[in-house]
Design an enzyme around this catalytic site. Sequence first.
Site, short mmCIF file in Angstrom:
data_model
loop_
_atom_site.label_atom_id
_atom_site.label_comp_id
_atom_site.label_asym_id
_atom_site.label_seq_id
_atom_site.Cartn_x
_atom_site.Cartn_y
_atom_site.Cartn_z
N HIS A 91 0.85 -1.19 0.00
CA HIS A 91 0.00 0.00 0.00
C HIS A 91 0.88 1.23 0.00
O HIS A 91 2.09 1.15 0.21
CB HIS A 91 -0.98 -0.03 1.18
CG HIS A 91 -0.36 0.07 2.54
ND1 HIS A 91 0.54 -0.86 3.04
CD2 HIS A 91 -0.49 1.00 3.54
CE1 HIS A 91 0.89 -0.52 4.26
NE2 HIS A 91 0.30 0.61 4.58
N ASP A 131 -0.44 -3.78 5.69
CA ASP A 131 -1.01 -3.53 7.00
C ASP A 131 -2.50 -3.87 6.93
O ASP A 131 -3.14 -3.68 5.91
CB ASP A 131 -0.89 -2.06 7.38
CG ASP A 131 0.55 -1.58 7.55
OD1 ASP A 131 1.47 -2.39 7.44
OD2 ASP A 131 0.74 -0.37 7.76
N HIS A 140 -7.25 -1.84 5.51
CA HIS A 140 -6.47 -0.82 6.21
C HIS A 140 -7.09 0.54 5.89
O HIS A 140 -8.14 0.61 5.24
CB HIS A 140 -5.00 -0.94 5.74
CG HIS A 140 -4.04 -0.14 6.56
ND1 HIS A 140 -4.09 -0.05 7.92
CD2 HIS A 140 -2.97 0.62 6.18
CE1 HIS A 140 -3.10 0.73 8.35
NE2 HIS A 140 -2.42 1.16 7.31
N ASP A 155 5.76 4.53 4.90
CA ASP A 155 6.67 3.56 5.51
C ASP A 155 6.70 2.23 4.75
O ASP A 155 7.40 1.30 5.14
CB ASP A 155 6.35 3.34 7.01
CG ASP A 155 4.90 2.92 7.26
OD1 ASP A 155 4.03 3.22 6.42
OD2 ASP A 155 4.65 2.31 8.32
N HIS A 156 5.97 2.16 3.65
CA HIS A 156 5.98 0.96 2.81
C HIS A 156 6.48 1.22 1.39
O HIS A 156 6.67 0.28 0.62
CB HIS A 156 4.59 0.31 2.77
CG HIS A 156 4.19 -0.21 4.12
ND1 HIS A 156 4.19 -1.55 4.44
CD2 HIS A 156 3.82 0.44 5.26
CE1 HIS A 156 3.82 -1.70 5.70
NE2 HIS A 156 3.59 -0.51 6.21
N HIS A 177 6.04 -4.91 12.30
CA HIS A 177 5.40 -3.60 12.09
C HIS A 177 5.03 -2.96 13.43
O HIS A 177 4.01 -2.29 13.58
CB HIS A 177 4.15 -3.72 11.19
CG HIS A 177 3.71 -2.42 10.60
ND1 HIS A 177 2.71 -1.65 11.13
CD2 HIS A 177 4.17 -1.72 9.54
CE1 HIS A 177 2.54 -0.55 10.40
NE2 HIS A 177 3.42 -0.57 9.43
N HIS A 194 1.26 3.89 1.95
CA HIS A 194 1.71 4.66 3.10
C HIS A 194 3.24 4.75 3.01
O HIS A 194 3.90 3.79 2.60
CB HIS A 194 1.27 4.03 4.42
CG HIS A 194 -0.15 4.40 4.80
ND1 HIS A 194 -0.90 3.68 5.69
CD2 HIS A 194 -0.92 5.45 4.41
CE1 HIS A 194 -2.10 4.26 5.83
NE2 HIS A 194 -2.13 5.32 5.06
#
Lengths: 306, 306
Positions: B62, B213, B142, B66-67, B271, B64
């Site tokens: 996804h 997530d 998510h 941090d990914h 995570h 976000h």
Amino acid sequence: MSINLTILGCHSASPRVNAFPTSQYLEINNRHFLIDCGEGTQRQMRKYKVGFSKINHIFISHLHGDHFYGLVGLLSTYGILSREKELHIYGPKGIKEVTLLQLKVSQSHAKYPMVFHELSSKKSELIFEDDKVSVSTIPLNHRVYTNGYLFTEKEKPLKLHIDNINHYEEIDRADFNNIKAGRDITLLSGEIVPNSELTLPPKKPLSFAFCSDTCYKPDIAPIIKDVDLLYHEATFLEDRKDLAKKTKHSTAKEAAEIAKEANVGQLIVGHYSGRYKDISLFKDEAQKIFKNSDVAEVGKVFSIDS
Amino acid sequence: MSINLTILGCHSASPRVNAFPTSQYLEINNRHFLIDCGEGTQRQMRKYKVGFSKINHIFISHLHGDHFYGLVGLLSTYGILSREKELHIYGPKGIKEVTLLQLKVSQSHAKYPMVFHELSSKKSELIFEDDKVSVSTIPLNHRVYTNGYLFTEKEKPLKLHIDNINHYEEIDRADFNNIKAGRDITLLSGEIVPNSELTLPPKKPLSFAFCSDTCYKPDIAPIIKDVDLLYHEATFLEDRKDLAKKTKHSTAKEAAEIAKEANVGQLIVGHYSGRYKDISLFKDEAQKIFKNSDVAEVGKVFSIDS
């Protein structure tokens, strides 16, 4: 009153295990600036204890990845940290669109105002000024539109010469602002006490110039004349001058020639190509031209007091 | 024949000095995949000796930060490394535009073909298949559109039972492909030798499911049923179940419940929220529900052989 420059990253191209792309944290006259923001900068800031909340102005020299790929992550983190203060971002035209698109797709709902100052002039211009510091661009010559940045402390006020002031009983605190403003004082007797007797010269304003990335460009010397501290890129040594020319980078010798021509106080070189394992060679090459040369290293702090 | 999963990053939100955002390197049946790519992933790849050139497929769960904030830097580095092979990137709709805009403004003239596979289905779908491995999506729940990924080795061929084959003089190498294909062999005498006598059962195909997530979503259990290895996010412990629910994340207990329901071989959780200093608490909480649970740690390799 002082400059503290912390090197967060000083290598070119891709991040490697112990080679971080360009980023510097500058404290000058109680102002706190971030200059360039390669991938991993926010981690380096944490490692070297840079206070995130102190920074209100970020200056990006150019839009090559090793100078700005870490920006969006840092801006997102400010959102996570619930920042509310305005953050000003200076960089080439295009920086706003690419940054906002990334923040949009990643749904980083930062609540603080981001103010982008997009640059496109090819002449040096004043881009920031407050009561402590001014910042001007230094037009550089690289493969893409690039600016260096010149940070200059404002002229400081005269300092009171208290010992001398105390000789005059009728001069009191009410006169201090006039004295600091450079005025003479007329006593009741009509005697004029010259300001020079009542004051000490102010500390010299300090200045720092950041010049990266660029080929050898001697016409920047007048802009950075007499700066106390100059960071100038040196991606190569003279052994690869051909490559420096081709990629519009500088050699350590060329950086030192700029430092000499501009009569700076101290030179720091950085932005080393990954082909060089021994960074001290950059120092050696620069020092042959300009004695007070040093090399940037991650975590190193360069301090100057006036 | 085997799975090796290397954890390159396993923390949530911002990169910190010793907390790296999500990224995993998966070797499965001689295929090499990168899953998620938070900021700093390329440095982690170098640190843990991941061969850049082996990877031809990158899966992003996804968008976000941090990914995926490390993706553009990695793609640029492939350009610097003169990659020529096609690189396939799988991720939510939007990933292509944001990535290409960044590469454009940074003038990363990558010469290798990048093939984006943008995902938008909310049902599990097969997105990659070759003779060794297949990859399907695992629809997650998510705050933004998110997929997990299920990696499954292809059924392996029957193995020749050489000792038994040697009892039959007239069976020779010319028959081996037929035997491996499951056929019986008819001898000159008319006797039929059943395939089961001439072969050994093949090794069991292995499978790995990556689920991050997501909030607790028990309806993924049928999709990941009996996988050998499950990575499932656990951002929180049960003490902050309220926060997990609010932010659409899972607790370690919930991850373990999914593992139990799906009858997986082994569970890895990761995570972690930055609020937890002691990662072993995640293991403790998960193991109470599902015994074969472990915690992701940077640099750790999980290996399974069939």
